[in-house]
Design a protein around this motif. Structure first.
Motif, PDB file in Angstrom:
ATOM      1  N   LEU A  87      32.155  41.998  38.257  1.00 36.33           N
ATOM      2  CA  LEU A  87      32.375  40.989  37.073  1.00 36.33           C
ATOM      3  C   LEU A  87      33.674  41.754  36.804  1.00 36.33           C
ATOM      4  O   LEU A  87      34.850  41.676  36.841  1.00 36.33           O
ATOM      5  CB  LEU A  87      31.828  40.477  35.972  1.00 36.33           C
ATOM      6  N   VAL A  88      33.732  43.411  36.445  1.00 42.87           N
ATOM      7  CA  VAL A  88      35.035  43.956  35.182  1.00 42.87           C
ATOM      8  C   VAL A  88      35.542  43.993  36.657  1.00 42.87           C
ATOM      9  O   VAL A  88      36.645  44.248  36.270  1.00 42.87           O
ATOM     10  CB  VAL A  88      33.797  45.550  34.933  1.00 42.87           C
ATOM     11  N   THR A  89      35.382  44.654  37.483  1.00 43.50           N
ATOM     12  CA  THR A  89      36.134  45.236  38.572  1.00 43.50           C
ATOM     13  C   THR A  89      37.315  43.841  39.031  1.00 43.50           C
ATOM     14  O   THR A  89      38.899  43.954  39.314  1.00 43.50           O
ATOM     15  CB  THR A  89      35.569  45.166  40.044  1.00 43.50           C
ATOM     16  N   ASN A  90      36.404  42.773  39.208  1.00 47.27           N
ATOM     17  CA  ASN A  90      37.229  41.386  39.289  1.00 47.27           C
ATOM     18  C   ASN A  90      38.054  40.934  38.237  1.00 47.27           C
ATOM     19  O   ASN A  90      38.634  40.599  38.422  1.00 47.27           O
ATOM     20  CB  ASN A  90      36.074  40.222  40.332  1.00 47.27           C
ATOM     21  N   LEU A  91      37.606  41.063  37.682  1.00 47.05           N
ATOM     22  CA  LEU A  91      38.538  40.546  36.405  1.00 47.05           C
ATOM     23  C   LEU A  91      40.040  41.462  35.616  1.00 47.05           C
ATOM     24  O   LEU A  91      40.528  40.858  35.726  1.00 47.05           O
ATOM     25  CB  LEU A  91      37.287  40.553  34.781  1.00 47.05           C
ATOM     26  N   ILE A  92      39.683  43.406  36.048  1.00 43.92           N
ATOM     27  CA  ILE A  92      40.746  43.534  35.452  1.00 43.92           C
ATOM     28  C   ILE A  92      41.978  43.625  37.090  1.00 43.92           C
ATOM     29  O   ILE A  92      42.806  44.054  37.157  1.00 43.92           O
ATOM     30  CB  ILE A  92      40.683  45.233  35.150  1.00 43.92           C
ATOM     31  N   GLY A  93      41.067  43.180  37.792  1.00 40.86           N
ATOM     32  CA  GLY A  93      41.637  43.618  38.938  1.00 40.86           C
ATOM     33  C   GLY A  93      42.553  42.455  39.816  1.00 40.86           C
ATOM     34  O   GLY A  93      43.735  43.005  40.552  1.00 40.86           O
ATOM     35  N   SER A  94      43.073  41.488  39.209  1.00 40.29           N
ATOM     36  CA  SER A  94      43.782  40.805  39.180  1.00 40.29           C
ATOM     37  C   SER A  94      45.262  41.066  38.653  1.00 40.29           C
ATOM     38  O   SER A  94      45.336  41.763  37.323  1.00 40.29           O
ATOM     39  CB  SER A  94      43.014  39.128  38.761  1.00 40.29           C
ATOM     40  N   ASP A  95      46.439  41.141  39.549  1.00 36.61           N
ATOM     41  CA  ASP A  95      47.557  41.574  38.854  1.00 36.61           C
ATOM     42  C   ASP A  95      48.056  40.069  37.527  1.00 36.61           C
ATOM     43  O   ASP A  95      48.799  40.751  36.675  1.00 36.61           O
ATOM     44  CB  ASP A  95      48.706  41.551  39.767  1.00 36.61           C
ATOM     45  N   GLU A  96      46.737  38.840  37.415  1.00 32.37           N
ATOM     46  CA  GLU A  96      47.981  38.298  37.033  1.00 32.37           C
ATOM     47  C   GLU A  96      46.880  38.054  35.682  1.00 32.37           C
ATOM     48  O   GLU A  96      47.191  37.575  34.293  1.00 32.37           O
ATOM     49  CB  GLU A  96      47.600  36.674  36.933  1.00 32.37           C
ATOM     50  N   PHE A  97      45.951  39.037  35.497  1.00 35.81           N
ATOM     51  CA  PHE A  97      44.903  39.492  34.092  1.00 35.81           C
ATOM     52  C   PHE A  97      45.614  38.868  32.998  1.00 35.81           C
ATOM     53  O   PHE A  97      45.319  38.712  31.943  1.00 35.81           O
ATOM     54  CB  PHE A  97      44.077  40.024  34.244  1.00 35.81           C
ATOM     55  N   ILE A  98      46.109  40.235  32.865  1.00 34.86           N
ATOM     56  CA  ILE A  98      47.311  40.412  31.204  1.00 34.86           C
ATOM     57  C   ILE A  98      47.912  39.060  30.711  1.00 34.86           C
ATOM     58  O   ILE A  98      48.322  38.838  29.594  1.00 34.86           O
ATOM     59  CB  ILE A  98      48.113  41.737  31.506  1.00 34.86           C
ATOM     60  N   GLU A  99      48.323  39.186  32.093  1.00 39.74           N
ATOM     61  CA  GLU A  99      49.740  37.713  31.663  1.00 39.74           C
ATOM     62  C   GLU A  99      48.899  36.147  31.314  1.00 39.74           C
ATOM     63  O   GLU A  99      49.086  35.538  30.153  1.00 39.74           O
ATOM     64  CB  GLU A  99      50.571  36.986  32.616  1.00 39.74           C
ATOM     65  N   PHE A 100      47.435  35.876  31.818  1.00 37.04           N
ATOM     66  CA  PHE A 100      46.488  34.883  31.903  1.00 37.04           C
ATOM     67  C   PHE A 100      45.927  35.481  30.340  1.00 37.04           C
ATOM     68  O   PHE A 100      46.182  34.189  29.487  1.00 37.04           O
ATOM     69  CB  PHE A 100      45.803  35.622  33.032  1.00 37.04           C
ATOM     70  N   ALA A 101      45.876  36.838  29.639  1.00 34.50           N
ATOM     71  CA  ALA A 101      45.414  36.735  28.643  1.00 34.50           C
ATOM     72  C   ALA A 101      46.119  36.714  27.720  1.00 34.50           C
ATOM     73  O   ALA A 101      45.474  36.569  26.774  1.00 34.50           O
ATOM     74  CB  ALA A 101      44.970  37.934  28.316  1.00 34.50           C
ATOM     75  N   VAL A 126      37.188  45.660  28.758  1.00 30.96           N
ATOM     76  CA  VAL A 126      36.351  44.344  29.148  1.00 30.96           C
ATOM     77  C   VAL A 126      34.590  44.733  29.867  1.00 30.96           C
ATOM     78  O   VAL A 126      33.744  44.079  29.408  1.00 30.96           O
ATOM     79  CB  VAL A 126      37.060  44.339  30.614  1.00 30.96           C
ATOM     80  N   ARG A 127      34.659  46.144  30.178  1.00 32.00           N
ATOM     81  CA  ARG A 127      33.345  46.114  30.539  1.00 32.00           C
ATOM     82  C   ARG A 127      32.315  45.970  29.507  1.00 32.00           C
ATOM     83  O   ARG A 127      31.210  45.964  29.162  1.00 32.00           O
ATOM     84  CB  ARG A 127      33.099  47.907  30.506  1.00 32.00           C
ATOM     85  N   THR A 128      32.885  46.541  27.790  1.00 30.72           N
ATOM     86  CA  THR A 128      32.325  46.339  26.723  1.00 30.72           C
ATOM     87  C   THR A 128      31.569  44.688  26.615  1.00 30.72           C
ATOM     88  O   THR A 128      30.106  44.542  26.202  1.00 30.72           O
ATOM     89  CB  THR A 128      32.961  47.073  25.310  1.00 30.72           C
ATOM     90  N   ILE A 129      32.496  44.144  27.073  1.00 33.82           N
ATOM     91  CA  ILE A 129      32.359  42.462  26.297  1.00 33.82           C
ATOM     92  C   ILE A 129      31.606  42.172  27.671  1.00 33.82           C
ATOM     93  O   ILE A 129      30.645  41.312  27.671  1.00 33.82           O
ATOM     94  CB  ILE A 129      33.824  41.923  26.414  1.00 33.82           C
ATOM     95  N   VAL A 130      31.791  42.442  28.808  1.00 36.45           N
ATOM     96  CA  VAL A 130      30.858  42.006  30.300  1.00 36.45           C
ATOM     97  C   VAL A 130      28.985  42.397  29.727  1.00 36.45           C
ATOM     98  O   VAL A 130      27.899  40.830  29.111  1.00 36.45           O
ATOM     99  CB  VAL A 130      31.123  42.147  31.670  1.00 36.45           C
TER     100      VAL A 130
END
Length: 146
Positions: A87-101, A126-130
């Protein structure tokens, strides 16, 4: 009619959907095998999961990951560090994650973590939240390293 070999579930705009994953989509989607279950059990678990309403979307509390978690918990899937890592790898692996956040409720802490310390701080946040939202057993030989 032939049964699909791979199906996916989604909650989009408060509406639950499921679809067959075809070969064109297969390479684009991140996948994690949760095991094998009777289709009737999968459909029953999905029926019990709450759709994610856009008005109640919160990046750290109410997302598609939470929708998926409701489904796998109904199926009795054991939550492991390996699932958390996926989950962590795929959540933060997206180049769009910060813009989405930046645009979503609950994303401010993720944006701040990235601004302060880059990808490493974002990953830690993100790891802490997950991991705080999964029931991961912390002892014994089954504990997996990152």
């Amino acid at each position: 009619m032939e049964c699909p070999s791979v199906i996916a579930f989604a909650s989009i705009g408060g509406i639950k959907k499921f679809f067959e994953v075809n070969e064109d989509m297969d390479d684009e989607l991140s996948k994690y095998s949760l095991g094998e279950f009777a289709l009737s059990d999968i459909l029953a678990a999905e029926k019990e999961a709450n759709a994610i309403d856009d008005t109640k979307y919160d990046l750290s509390k109410n997302t598609c990951v939470h929708y998926a978690r409701d489904i796998w918990r109904s199926l009795g899937v054991k939550e492991t560090q390996k699932i958390a890592n996926f989950l962590v790898t795929n959540l933060i692996g997206s180049d769009e994650f910060i813009e989405f956040a930046k645009k979503k409720h609950g994303g401010l802490h993720a944006v701040m973590s990235f601004a302060i310390g880059g990808k490493r701080y974002l990953e830690n946040y993100v790891r802490t939240i997950v991991t705080s939202q999964l029931n991961i057993e912390a002892s014994g030989p089954e504990k997996e390293k990152r």
